[in-house]
Write an enzyme that holds these catalytic residues in place. Structure first.
Site, PDB file in Angstrom:
ATOM      1  N   ASN A 109      -8.019  -0.085  13.754  1.00  0.00           N
ATOM      2  CA  ASN A 109      -9.429  -0.226  13.371  1.00  0.00           C
ATOM      3  C   ASN A 109      -9.670  -1.513  12.586  1.00  0.00           C
ATOM      4  OD1 ASN A 109      -8.287   0.316  10.907  1.00  0.00           O
ATOM      5  ND2 ASN A 109      -9.496   2.136  10.458  1.00  0.00           N
TER       6      ASN A 109
ATOM      7  N   GLU B  51      -9.575  -0.543   4.577  1.00  0.00           N
ATOM      8  CA  GLU B  51     -10.222   0.056   5.736  1.00  0.00           C
ATOM      9  C   GLU B  51     -11.568  -0.638   6.000  1.00  0.00           C
ATOM     10  OE1 GLU B  51      -8.667   2.008   7.682  1.00  0.00           O
ATOM     11  OE2 GLU B  51      -8.187   3.965   6.818  1.00  0.00           O
TER      12      GLU B  51
ATOM     13  N   ASP C 237       0.833  -1.205   0.000  1.00  0.00           N
ATOM     14  CA  ASP C 237       0.000   0.000   0.000  1.00  0.00           C
ATOM     15  C   ASP C 237       0.872   1.261   0.000  1.00  0.00           C
ATOM     16  OD1 ASP C 237       0.942  -0.215   2.615  1.00  0.00           O
ATOM     17  OD2 ASP C 237      -1.027  -0.417   3.520  1.00  0.00           O
TER      18      ASP C 237
ATOM     19  N   HIS D 250      -7.873  -2.565   9.953  1.00  0.00           N
ATOM     20  CA  HIS D 250      -7.499  -2.581   8.544  1.00  0.00           C
ATOM     21  C   HIS D 250      -6.318  -3.531   8.298  1.00  0.00           C
ATOM     22  CE1 HIS D 250      -4.834   1.251   9.144  1.00  0.00           C
ATOM     23  NE2 HIS D 250      -4.016   0.233   9.006  1.00  0.00           N
TER      24      HIS D 250
HETATM   25  C1  GLP Z   1      -0.508   0.970   8.436  1.00  0.00           C
HETATM   26  C2  GLP Z   1      -0.344   0.164   7.153  1.00  0.00           C
HETATM   27  C3  GLP Z   1      -0.610  -1.288   7.372  1.00  0.00           C
HETATM   28  C4  GLP Z   1      -0.090  -1.669   8.741  1.00  0.00           C
HETATM   29  C5  GLP Z   1      -0.961  -1.045   9.788  1.00  0.00           C
HETATM   30  C6  GLP Z   1      -0.463  -1.236  11.209  1.00  0.00           C
HETATM   31  O1  GLP Z   1      -1.114   2.156   8.231  1.00  0.00           O
HETATM   32  N1  GLP Z   1      -1.124   0.640   6.050  1.00  0.00           N
HETATM   33  O2  GLP Z   1      -0.015  -2.043   6.325  1.00  0.00           O
HETATM   34  O3  GLP Z   1      -0.091  -3.063   8.896  1.00  0.00           O
HETATM   35  O4  GLP Z   1      -1.205   0.311   9.500  1.00  0.00           O
HETATM   36  O5  GLP Z   1       0.641  -0.444  11.461  1.00  0.00           O
HETATM   37  P1  GLP Z   1       1.540  -0.604  12.767  1.00  0.00           P
HETATM   38  O6  GLP Z   1       2.310  -1.867  12.596  1.00  0.00           O
HETATM   39  O7  GLP Z   1       2.435   0.585  12.769  1.00  0.00           O
HETATM   40  O8  GLP Z   1       0.625  -0.651  13.923  1.00  0.00           O
END
Ligand code: GLP
Length: 259
Positions: free
Chosen positions: A151, A158, A82, A153
Protein backbone atom coordinates in the site's frame (compact mmCIF):
# COMPACT_ATOMS: atom_id res chain seq x y z
CA UNK A 1 16.92 5.58 -15.54
CA UNK A 2 17.65 8.86 -13.79
CA UNK A 3 15.81 12.08 -14.61
CA UNK A 4 12.24 11.08 -15.10
CA UNK A 5 9.37 13.32 -16.21
CA UNK A 6 8.86 16.40 -14.09
CA UNK A 7 5.87 16.39 -11.78
CA UNK A 8 4.22 19.80 -11.32
CA UNK A 9 3.71 18.96 -7.63
CA UNK A 10 7.42 18.47 -7.04
CA UNK A 11 9.65 20.54 -9.24
CA UNK A 12 12.77 19.59 -7.24
CA UNK A 13 12.10 15.87 -7.26
CA UNK A 14 12.81 13.13 -9.75
CA UNK A 15 16.57 13.28 -10.01
CA UNK A 16 16.79 10.05 -8.04
CA UNK A 17 18.45 7.04 -9.59
CA UNK A 18 17.00 3.62 -10.32
CA UNK A 19 19.32 0.66 -10.50
CA UNK A 20 17.67 -2.34 -12.10
CA UNK A 21 18.84 -5.77 -11.04
CA UNK A 22 18.17 -8.83 -13.16
CA UNK A 23 16.66 -10.73 -10.26
CA UNK A 24 16.24 -10.95 -6.51
CA UNK A 25 19.77 -12.26 -5.93
CA UNK A 26 21.36 -9.41 -7.81
CA UNK A 27 19.14 -6.84 -6.07
CA UNK A 28 20.25 -8.28 -2.72
CA UNK A 29 23.90 -8.11 -3.71
CA UNK A 30 23.60 -4.52 -4.96
CA UNK A 31 21.89 -3.50 -1.72
CA UNK A 32 24.60 -5.20 0.33
CA UNK A 33 27.25 -3.49 -1.84
CA UNK A 34 25.65 -0.10 -1.14
CA UNK A 35 25.57 -0.73 2.62
CA UNK A 36 29.17 -2.01 2.56
CA UNK A 37 30.36 1.02 0.57
CA UNK A 38 28.73 3.41 3.04
CA UNK A 39 30.42 1.66 5.97
CA UNK A 40 33.79 1.51 4.24
CA UNK A 41 33.56 5.26 3.59
CA UNK A 42 32.46 5.94 7.17
CA UNK A 43 32.99 3.15 9.73
CA UNK A 44 30.80 5.07 12.21
CA UNK A 45 27.82 5.12 9.84
CA UNK A 46 24.44 5.74 11.48
CA UNK A 47 22.32 3.14 9.72
CA UNK A 48 18.77 1.90 9.60
CA UNK A 49 17.69 -1.20 7.70
CA UNK A 50 14.21 -2.65 7.10
CA UNK A 51 12.54 -5.92 7.96
CA UNK A 52 10.36 -7.98 5.62
CA UNK A 53 10.92 -10.52 2.87
CA UNK A 54 12.65 -8.09 0.51
CA UNK A 55 15.83 -7.54 2.57
CA UNK A 56 16.43 -11.21 3.50
CA UNK A 57 18.97 -11.72 0.73
CA UNK A 58 20.72 -8.44 1.57
CA UNK A 59 21.06 -9.55 5.20
CA UNK A 60 22.34 -12.95 4.13
CA UNK A 61 25.03 -11.25 2.06
CA UNK A 62 25.92 -8.74 4.81
CA UNK A 63 26.20 -11.50 7.42
CA UNK A 64 28.57 -13.49 5.23
CA UNK A 65 30.73 -10.41 4.58
CA UNK A 66 30.86 -9.58 8.31
CA UNK A 67 31.57 -13.19 9.37
CA UNK A 68 34.31 -13.53 6.71
CA UNK A 69 35.92 -10.32 7.90
CA UNK A 70 35.27 -8.55 4.59
CA UNK A 71 33.08 -5.94 6.29
CA UNK A 72 33.75 -4.34 9.66
CA UNK A 73 30.42 -3.44 11.23
CA UNK A 74 31.86 -2.80 14.70
CA UNK A 75 31.63 0.99 14.52
CA UNK A 76 28.18 1.17 12.91
CA UNK A 77 25.36 2.63 14.98
CA UNK A 78 22.28 0.70 14.02
CA UNK A 79 18.66 1.84 14.56
CA UNK A 80 15.57 -0.32 14.10
CA UNK A 81 12.83 1.15 11.92
CA UNK A 82 9.58 -0.24 13.26
CA UNK A 83 7.97 -2.72 15.62
CA UNK A 84 4.49 -3.77 16.67
CA UNK A 85 3.27 -1.82 19.66
CA UNK A 86 3.63 -3.91 22.78
CA UNK A 87 5.72 -6.57 21.04
CA UNK A 88 8.79 -7.69 22.97
CA UNK A 89 11.77 -9.11 21.10
CA UNK A 90 10.86 -12.70 22.07
CA UNK A 91 7.27 -12.44 20.81
CA UNK A 92 6.58 -14.54 17.75
CA UNK A 93 5.48 -11.59 15.61
CA UNK A 94 8.31 -9.27 16.72
CA UNK A 95 10.12 -7.55 13.86
CA UNK A 96 13.07 -6.96 16.18
CA UNK A 97 13.10 -10.67 16.98
CA UNK A 98 13.14 -11.37 13.25
CA UNK A 99 16.03 -8.97 12.83
CA UNK A 100 17.90 -10.59 15.71
CA UNK A 101 17.54 -13.99 14.08
CA UNK A 102 18.37 -12.92 10.52
CA UNK A 103 21.06 -10.34 11.18
CA UNK A 104 21.98 -9.11 14.65
CA UNK A 105 22.92 -12.49 16.12
CA UNK A 106 24.55 -14.21 13.13
CA UNK A 107 26.59 -11.06 12.47
CA UNK A 108 27.38 -10.62 16.21
CA UNK A 109 26.30 -6.97 16.18
CA UNK A 110 27.13 -5.53 19.63
CA UNK A 111 24.01 -4.68 21.63
CA UNK A 112 25.66 -1.40 22.65
CA UNK A 113 25.57 -0.29 18.99
CA UNK A 114 21.96 -1.31 18.45
CA UNK A 115 18.99 0.94 19.17
CA UNK A 116 15.72 -0.92 19.53
CA UNK A 117 12.34 0.73 19.01
CA UNK A 118 10.78 1.26 22.48
CA UNK A 119 7.66 -0.70 21.56
CA UNK A 120 6.95 -1.94 25.08
CA UNK A 121 7.38 1.40 26.88
CA UNK A 122 4.74 2.30 29.45
CA UNK A 123 4.48 5.75 27.90
CA UNK A 124 4.87 5.19 24.16
CA UNK A 125 4.65 8.84 23.10
CA UNK A 126 7.43 9.93 25.45
CA UNK A 127 9.52 6.89 24.51
CA UNK A 128 9.04 7.62 20.80
CA UNK A 129 10.22 11.21 21.32
CA UNK A 130 13.24 9.89 23.24
CA UNK A 131 14.02 7.52 20.35
CA UNK A 132 14.01 10.48 17.96
CA UNK A 133 16.42 12.28 20.26
CA UNK A 134 18.73 9.23 20.14
CA UNK A 135 18.71 9.46 16.34
CA UNK A 136 19.38 13.21 16.46
CA UNK A 137 22.13 12.79 19.07
CA UNK A 138 23.80 10.24 16.77
CA UNK A 139 23.75 12.89 14.04
CA UNK A 140 20.77 11.56 12.06
CA UNK A 141 20.80 8.66 9.63
CA UNK A 142 23.71 8.53 7.23
CA UNK A 143 21.98 5.74 5.35
CA UNK A 144 18.39 4.52 5.50
CA UNK A 145 17.57 1.39 3.53
CA UNK A 146 13.81 1.00 3.29
CA UNK A 147 11.34 -1.34 1.66
CA UNK A 148 7.89 -0.55 0.33
CA UNK A 149 4.62 -2.08 1.47
CA UNK A 150 2.02 -3.03 -1.09
CA UNK A 151 0.00 0.00 0.00
CA UNK A 152 3.03 2.26 -0.31
CA UNK A 153 4.03 2.30 3.33
CA UNK A 154 7.63 2.95 4.32
CA UNK A 155 8.67 1.36 7.62
CA UNK A 156 5.16 1.52 9.14
CA UNK A 157 4.34 4.98 7.82
CA UNK A 158 0.96 3.96 6.51
CA UNK A 159 -1.06 5.92 3.93
CA UNK A 160 -1.92 9.32 5.41
CA UNK A 161 1.52 9.73 7.01
CA UNK A 162 2.79 13.28 6.52
CA UNK A 163 6.31 13.84 5.18
CA UNK A 164 7.40 15.55 8.41
CA UNK A 165 6.22 12.74 10.71
CA UNK A 166 8.42 11.49 13.55
CA UNK A 167 8.64 8.31 15.58
CA UNK A 168 5.14 7.58 16.81
CA UNK A 169 2.44 5.00 17.38
CA UNK A 170 0.36 4.33 14.30
CA UNK A 171 -2.76 2.28 13.52
CA UNK A 172 -1.95 -0.41 10.99
CA UNK A 173 -4.17 -0.84 7.97
CA UNK A 174 -6.01 -4.11 7.47
CA UNK A 175 -3.92 -4.61 4.31
CA UNK A 176 -0.63 -4.37 6.21
CA UNK A 177 -1.82 -6.68 8.97
CA UNK A 178 -2.95 -9.25 6.40
CA UNK A 179 0.32 -8.96 4.48
CA UNK A 180 2.32 -9.54 7.64
CA UNK A 181 0.09 -12.33 8.93
CA UNK A 182 1.00 -14.20 5.75
CA UNK A 183 4.64 -14.27 6.95
CA UNK A 184 3.47 -16.42 9.82
CA UNK A 185 1.26 -18.73 7.73
CA UNK A 186 -1.72 -16.84 9.11
CA UNK A 187 -1.06 -18.39 12.51
CA UNK A 188 0.01 -15.19 14.12
CA UNK A 189 -2.29 -12.44 15.31
CA UNK A 190 -0.69 -9.24 14.09
CA UNK A 191 -1.12 -6.36 16.56
CA UNK A 192 -3.38 -3.49 15.46
CA UNK A 193 -0.77 -0.82 16.12
CA UNK A 194 2.93 -0.29 15.60
CA UNK A 195 5.64 2.18 16.50
CA UNK A 196 7.55 3.48 13.51
CA UNK A 197 10.32 5.92 12.76
CA UNK A 198 8.69 8.83 10.94
CA UNK A 199 8.89 9.66 7.29
CA UNK A 200 10.48 13.03 8.18
CA UNK A 201 13.43 11.35 9.87
CA UNK A 202 13.87 8.95 6.94
CA UNK A 203 13.68 11.84 4.46
CA UNK A 204 16.43 13.70 6.32
CA UNK A 205 18.87 10.79 5.86
CA UNK A 206 22.05 11.69 3.99
CA UNK A 207 21.34 8.77 1.70
CA UNK A 208 18.21 6.67 1.15
CA UNK A 209 17.98 3.34 -0.64
CA UNK A 210 14.59 1.93 -1.55
CA UNK A 211 14.65 -1.77 -2.33
CA UNK A 212 11.86 -3.60 -4.14
CA UNK A 213 11.52 -7.02 -5.67
CA UNK A 214 8.94 -8.95 -7.62
CA UNK A 215 5.84 -8.47 -9.71
CA UNK A 216 3.80 -7.92 -6.54
CA UNK A 217 5.55 -4.58 -6.01
CA UNK A 218 5.37 -3.38 -9.64
CA UNK A 219 2.12 -1.40 -9.31
CA UNK A 220 2.96 0.33 -6.05
CA UNK A 221 6.51 1.09 -7.24
CA UNK A 222 5.05 2.77 -10.32
CA UNK A 223 2.71 4.84 -8.14
CA UNK A 224 5.55 5.75 -5.79
CA UNK A 225 8.04 6.72 -8.49
CA UNK A 226 5.81 8.06 -11.25
CA UNK A 227 2.52 9.03 -9.65
CA UNK A 228 1.75 12.18 -7.69
CA UNK A 229 3.76 12.86 -4.55
CA UNK A 230 1.10 12.28 -1.94
CA UNK A 231 0.67 10.90 1.56
CA UNK A 232 -1.81 8.43 0.03
CA UNK A 233 1.37 6.69 -1.17
CA UNK A 234 3.93 7.50 1.56
CA UNK A 235 6.83 6.10 -0.49
CA UNK A 236 6.19 8.79 -3.13
CA UNK A 237 7.60 11.34 -0.65
CA UNK A 238 10.98 9.63 -0.95
CA UNK A 239 11.36 11.36 -4.33
CA UNK A 240 11.64 14.70 -2.55
CA UNK A 241 15.08 13.49 -1.42
CA UNK A 242 16.15 13.94 -5.06
CA UNK A 243 19.69 12.70 -5.71
CA UNK A 244 19.93 11.35 -2.14
CA UNK A 245 17.48 8.61 -3.19
CA UNK A 246 18.64 5.48 -4.97
CA UNK A 247 16.14 2.79 -5.90
CA UNK A 248 17.51 -0.74 -6.23
CA UNK A 249 14.85 -2.98 -7.72
CA UNK A 250 14.70 -6.12 -9.79
CA UNK A 251 13.33 -6.31 -13.30
CA UNK A 252 9.94 -7.62 -12.16
CA UNK A 253 9.44 -4.74 -9.71
CA UNK A 254 10.25 -2.08 -12.35
CA UNK A 255 8.21 -3.80 -15.06
CA UNK A 256 5.39 -1.22 -14.92
CA UNK A 257 7.52 1.91 -14.85
CA UNK A 258 7.04 4.05 -17.92
CA UNK A 259 10.73 4.72 -17.96
C1 GLP B 1 6.68 -4.40 6.43
C2 GLP B 1 7.62 -3.45 7.17
C3 GLP B 1 8.35 -2.55 6.22
C4 GLP B 1 8.66 -3.33 4.97
C5 GLP B 1 7.39 -3.58 4.22
C6 GLP B 1 7.55 -4.48 3.00
O1 GLP B 1 5.51 -4.57 7.07
N1 GLP B 1 7.00 -2.68 8.20
O2 GLP B 1 9.51 -2.03 6.86
O3 GLP B 1 9.55 -2.61 4.15
O4 GLP B 1 6.38 -4.05 5.08
O5 GLP B 1 7.76 -5.79 3.37
P1 GLP B 1 8.21 -6.92 2.34
O6 GLP B 1 9.64 -6.64 2.02
O7 GLP B 1 8.06 -8.20 3.09
O8 GLP B 1 7.33 -6.82 1.17
Amino acid sequence: MAGRGMMPEAPMADNFTVQVAADYEQMSELAADAVSAAIEANPATVLTLPTGETPRGMYHELVSRIVDGRLDFSGVRFFCLDEYLGAAIDDEASLTGWLREVFLEPASIPAANTHLIPSTAAEPAAAAAAYDREIIDAGGFDLAVVGIGRNGHVAFNEPGSPPDSRTRVIDLTAASREQNAAYHDGRQMIPARAMTVGLGTILESRSIILIASGEGKADILRQALEGPITSDVPASHLRTAGARLRVIADAAAVSRLAG
